[in-house]
Each structure stands twice: as structure tokens, then as C-alpha cells.
Design a protein around this motif. Sequence first.
Motif, PDB file in Angstrom:
ATOM      1  N   TYR A 275       0.825  -1.176   0.030  1.00 51.02           N
ATOM      2  CA  TYR A 275      -0.026   0.052   0.022  1.00 51.02           C
ATOM      3  C   TYR A 275       0.764   1.373   0.020  1.00 51.02           C
ATOM      4  O   TYR A 275       0.725   2.192  -0.845  1.00 51.02           O
ATOM      5  CB  TYR A 275      -0.889   0.095   1.226  1.00 51.02           C
ATOM      6  CG  TYR A 275      -1.472   1.213   1.475  1.00 51.02           C
ATOM      7  CD1 TYR A 275      -2.690   1.536   0.613  1.00 51.02           C
ATOM      8  CD2 TYR A 275      -1.199   2.333   2.391  1.00 51.02           C
ATOM      9  CE1 TYR A 275      -3.435   2.742   0.812  1.00 51.02           C
ATOM     10  CE2 TYR A 275      -1.808   3.424   2.473  1.00 51.02           C
ATOM     11  CZ  TYR A 275      -3.214   3.751   1.615  1.00 51.02           C
ATOM     12  OH  TYR A 275      -3.703   4.807   1.854  1.00 51.02           O
ATOM     13  N   PHE A 276       1.865   1.122   0.792  1.00 46.75           N
ATOM     14  CA  PHE A 276       2.721   2.379   0.874  1.00 46.75           C
ATOM     15  C   PHE A 276       3.544   2.649  -0.341  1.00 46.75           C
ATOM     16  O   PHE A 276       3.429   3.745  -0.808  1.00 46.75           O
ATOM     17  CB  PHE A 276       3.911   2.385   2.156  1.00 46.75           C
ATOM     18  CG  PHE A 276       3.297   2.880   3.425  1.00 46.75           C
ATOM     19  CD1 PHE A 276       2.186   4.001   3.558  1.00 46.75           C
ATOM     20  CD2 PHE A 276       3.186   2.116   4.558  1.00 46.75           C
ATOM     21  CE1 PHE A 276       1.992   4.217   4.729  1.00 46.75           C
ATOM     22  CE2 PHE A 276       2.901   2.515   5.762  1.00 46.75           C
ATOM     23  CZ  PHE A 276       2.315   3.378   5.894  1.00 46.75           C
ATOM     24  N   ARG A 277       4.002   1.822  -0.744  1.00 43.06           N
ATOM     25  CA  ARG A 277       4.738   1.855  -2.055  1.00 43.06           C
ATOM     26  C   ARG A 277       3.882   2.378  -3.153  1.00 43.06           C
ATOM     27  O   ARG A 277       4.176   3.148  -4.118  1.00 43.06           O
ATOM     28  CB  ARG A 277       5.304   0.463  -2.711  1.00 43.06           C
ATOM     29  CG  ARG A 277       6.516   0.154  -1.518  1.00 43.06           C
ATOM     30  CD  ARG A 277       7.374  -1.209  -1.954  1.00 43.06           C
ATOM     31  NE  ARG A 277       8.385  -1.457  -1.104  1.00 43.06           N
ATOM     32  CZ  ARG A 277       9.429  -0.524  -0.403  1.00 43.06           C
ATOM     33  NH1 ARG A 277       9.422   0.278  -1.079  1.00 43.06           N
ATOM     34  NH2 ARG A 277      10.073  -1.304   0.480  1.00 43.06           N
ATOM     35  N   GLN A 278       2.559   1.968  -3.386  1.00 40.74           N
ATOM     36  CA  GLN A 278       1.787   2.095  -4.340  1.00 40.74           C
ATOM     37  C   GLN A 278       1.471   3.600  -4.046  1.00 40.74           C
ATOM     38  O   GLN A 278       1.604   4.570  -4.998  1.00 40.74           O
ATOM     39  CB  GLN A 278       0.397   1.369  -4.298  1.00 40.74           C
ATOM     40  CG  GLN A 278      -0.505   1.609  -5.235  1.00 40.74           C
ATOM     41  CD  GLN A 278       0.000   1.383  -6.630  1.00 40.74           C
ATOM     42  OE1 GLN A 278       0.781   0.431  -7.011  1.00 40.74           O
ATOM     43  NE2 GLN A 278      -0.379   2.051  -7.814  1.00 40.74           N
ATOM     44  N   GLU A 279       1.089   4.198  -3.030  1.00 34.43           N
ATOM     45  CA  GLU A 279       0.512   5.532  -2.633  1.00 34.43           C
ATOM     46  C   GLU A 279       1.605   6.529  -2.757  1.00 34.43           C
ATOM     47  O   GLU A 279       1.379   7.490  -3.269  1.00 34.43           O
ATOM     48  CB  GLU A 279      -0.240   5.433  -1.257  1.00 34.43           C
ATOM     49  CG  GLU A 279      -1.462   4.725  -1.260  1.00 34.43           C
ATOM     50  CD  GLU A 279      -2.393   5.323  -2.405  1.00 34.43           C
ATOM     51  OE1 GLU A 279      -2.731   6.541  -2.358  1.00 34.43           O
ATOM     52  OE2 GLU A 279      -3.134   4.346  -3.044  1.00 34.43           O
ATOM     53  N   LEU A 280       2.925   5.901  -1.985  1.00 36.05           N
ATOM     54  CA  LEU A 280       3.830   7.230  -1.785  1.00 36.05           C
ATOM     55  C   LEU A 280       4.850   7.087  -2.787  1.00 36.05           C
ATOM     56  O   LEU A 280       5.691   8.221  -2.813  1.00 36.05           O
ATOM     57  CB  LEU A 280       4.337   6.739  -0.625  1.00 36.05           C
ATOM     58  CG  LEU A 280       3.690   6.714   0.861  1.00 36.05           C
ATOM     59  CD1 LEU A 280       4.221   6.577   2.065  1.00 36.05           C
ATOM     60  CD2 LEU A 280       2.950   8.301   0.947  1.00 36.05           C
ATOM     61  N   ILE A 281       4.791   6.166  -3.565  1.00 33.01           N
ATOM     62  CA  ILE A 281       6.004   6.098  -4.616  1.00 33.01           C
ATOM     63  C   ILE A 281       5.349   6.087  -6.226  1.00 33.01           C
ATOM     64  O   ILE A 281       5.477   7.102  -6.682  1.00 33.01           O
ATOM     65  CB  ILE A 281       6.897   5.055  -4.542  1.00 33.01           C
ATOM     66  CG1 ILE A 281       7.728   4.899  -3.288  1.00 33.01           C
ATOM     67  CG2 ILE A 281       7.930   5.013  -5.800  1.00 33.01           C
ATOM     68  CD1 ILE A 281       8.853   5.974  -3.209  1.00 33.01           C
ATOM     69  N   TYR A 282       4.453   5.131  -6.523  1.00 38.10           N
ATOM     70  CA  TYR A 282       4.133   5.021  -7.712  1.00 38.10           C
ATOM     71  C   TYR A 282       3.128   6.195  -8.203  1.00 38.10           C
ATOM     72  O   TYR A 282       3.161   6.741  -9.039  1.00 38.10           O
ATOM     73  CB  TYR A 282       3.553   3.605  -8.125  1.00 38.10           C
ATOM     74  CG  TYR A 282       4.545   2.587  -7.761  1.00 38.10           C
ATOM     75  CD1 TYR A 282       5.645   2.585  -8.244  1.00 38.10           C
ATOM     76  CD2 TYR A 282       4.308   1.427  -6.959  1.00 38.10           C
ATOM     77  CE1 TYR A 282       6.757   1.629  -8.112  1.00 38.10           C
ATOM     78  CE2 TYR A 282       4.937   0.577  -6.644  1.00 38.10           C
ATOM     79  CZ  TYR A 282       6.191   0.618  -7.291  1.00 38.10           C
ATOM     80  OH  TYR A 282       7.413  -0.509  -7.037  1.00 38.10           O
ATOM     81  N   LYS A 283       1.997   6.432  -7.124  1.00 42.10           N
ATOM     82  CA  LYS A 283       1.013   7.437  -7.569  1.00 42.10           C
ATOM     83  C   LYS A 283       1.624   8.690  -7.523  1.00 42.10           C
ATOM     84  O   LYS A 283       1.306   9.509  -8.429  1.00 42.10           O
ATOM     85  CB  LYS A 283      -0.237   7.281  -6.494  1.00 42.10           C
ATOM     86  CG  LYS A 283      -1.032   5.996  -6.921  1.00 42.10           C
ATOM     87  CD  LYS A 283      -2.354   6.033  -5.941  1.00 42.10           C
ATOM     88  CE  LYS A 283      -3.469   4.770  -6.390  1.00 42.10           C
ATOM     89  NZ  LYS A 283      -4.341   4.585  -5.646  1.00 42.10           N
ATOM     90  N   ARG A 284       2.432   8.978  -6.691  1.00 42.26           N
ATOM     91  CA  ARG A 284       3.191  10.298  -6.489  1.00 42.26           C
ATOM     92  C   ARG A 284       4.085  10.507  -8.006  1.00 42.26           C
ATOM     93  O   ARG A 284       3.926  11.511  -8.491  1.00 42.26           O
ATOM     94  CB  ARG A 284       4.222  10.137  -5.339  1.00 42.26           C
ATOM     95  CG  ARG A 284       5.290  11.591  -5.516  1.00 42.26           C
ATOM     96  CD  ARG A 284       6.179  11.629  -4.858  1.00 42.26           C
ATOM     97  NE  ARG A 284       6.974  10.567  -5.490  1.00 42.26           N
ATOM     98  CZ  ARG A 284       8.442  10.192  -5.122  1.00 42.26           C
ATOM     99  NH1 ARG A 284       9.033  10.804  -4.063  1.00 42.26           N
ATOM    100  NH2 ARG A 284       9.243   9.695  -5.864  1.00 42.26           N
ATOM    101  N   ASN A 285       4.496   9.481  -8.252  1.00 35.36           N
ATOM    102  CA  ASN A 285       5.359   9.716  -9.538  1.00 35.36           C
ATOM    103  C   ASN A 285       4.384   9.843 -10.954  1.00 35.36           C
ATOM    104  O   ASN A 285       4.591  10.826 -11.492  1.00 35.36           O
ATOM    105  CB  ASN A 285       6.169   8.433 -10.129  1.00 35.36           C
ATOM    106  CG  ASN A 285       7.473   8.208  -8.884  1.00 35.36           C
ATOM    107  OD1 ASN A 285       7.809   9.016  -8.295  1.00 35.36           O
ATOM    108  ND2 ASN A 285       7.966   7.078  -8.954  1.00 35.36           N
ATOM    109  N   GLU A 286       3.371   9.293 -10.825  1.00 36.45           N
ATOM    110  CA  GLU A 286       2.348   9.498 -11.835  1.00 36.45           C
ATOM    111  C   GLU A 286       1.893  10.816 -11.731  1.00 36.45           C
ATOM    112  O   GLU A 286       1.537  11.566 -12.783  1.00 36.45           O
ATOM    113  CB  GLU A 286       1.018   8.320 -11.695  1.00 36.45           C
ATOM    114  CG  GLU A 286       1.492   6.937 -12.191  1.00 36.45           C
ATOM    115  CD  GLU A 286       0.476   6.105 -11.882  1.00 36.45           C
ATOM    116  OE1 GLU A 286      -0.585   6.472 -11.344  1.00 36.45           O
ATOM    117  OE2 GLU A 286       0.642   4.642 -11.864  1.00 36.45           O
TER     118      GLU A 286
END
Length: 109
Positions: free
Chosen positions: A73-84
Amino acid sequence: QVVFALNQTLLQQESLRAGSFQIPYTTEDLIKHYNCGDLSSIIFNHDTSQVPNFINASLPAHERITAQEIDSYFRQELIYKRNERMGRRVKDLLEEHPDKSFFFAFGAG
């Protein structure tokens, strides 16, 4: 999951204070490798991004599953979605102002 994450964070902080857990690099290491343009040897060879890591081999199986779910969840929200989001904003700025110059800086996290 929130209670589990808080408990794991507190346990990690207590371990740091007690000296039984150490971060694999120092601030001086970061500065040195940053100046040399080689963060990969210090950062990317460890799971040390700013995303909390709750997976721990000493956890019981059911808690390990919870830890994996939280990590994901953290990787998805804090990294991937942030990058998008950042990518879309950069693209929009460039398209809206094709005659302007921009400088963008992004962190390694």
C-alpha cells in the motif's frame, strides 16, 4: 493495519535507540555518494527508501501478511502514484507553456 504499523514503527525506533538495529548508511555516506553521482551503491542496494518497511522475518505468518499488505500500500501510494501525479504535472506544464524553460528536480525515493 494502522495499529500494526504503529506498533512496528515504535519497535523499530526502540531498536534504533537501544543500538540493536542500525541504518545501513549514514548521512555522510549519502552526501559522499550523492557528490560522486553514485547513490545506487548506498541507496538502491538496500531497501531503504522513505517508504516504511514492516516486513520482518521474526514476525508470525499472519503478521507477515499484514506487513506485506501495508508495504504494498505504501509503495503504491507514496511512490508509484506520486510519480504518476508528478509526471502528469510536468507534462501539463510543458504543454501549456511550450515557449518557457523549466527546471525540475526529483528525489531518489
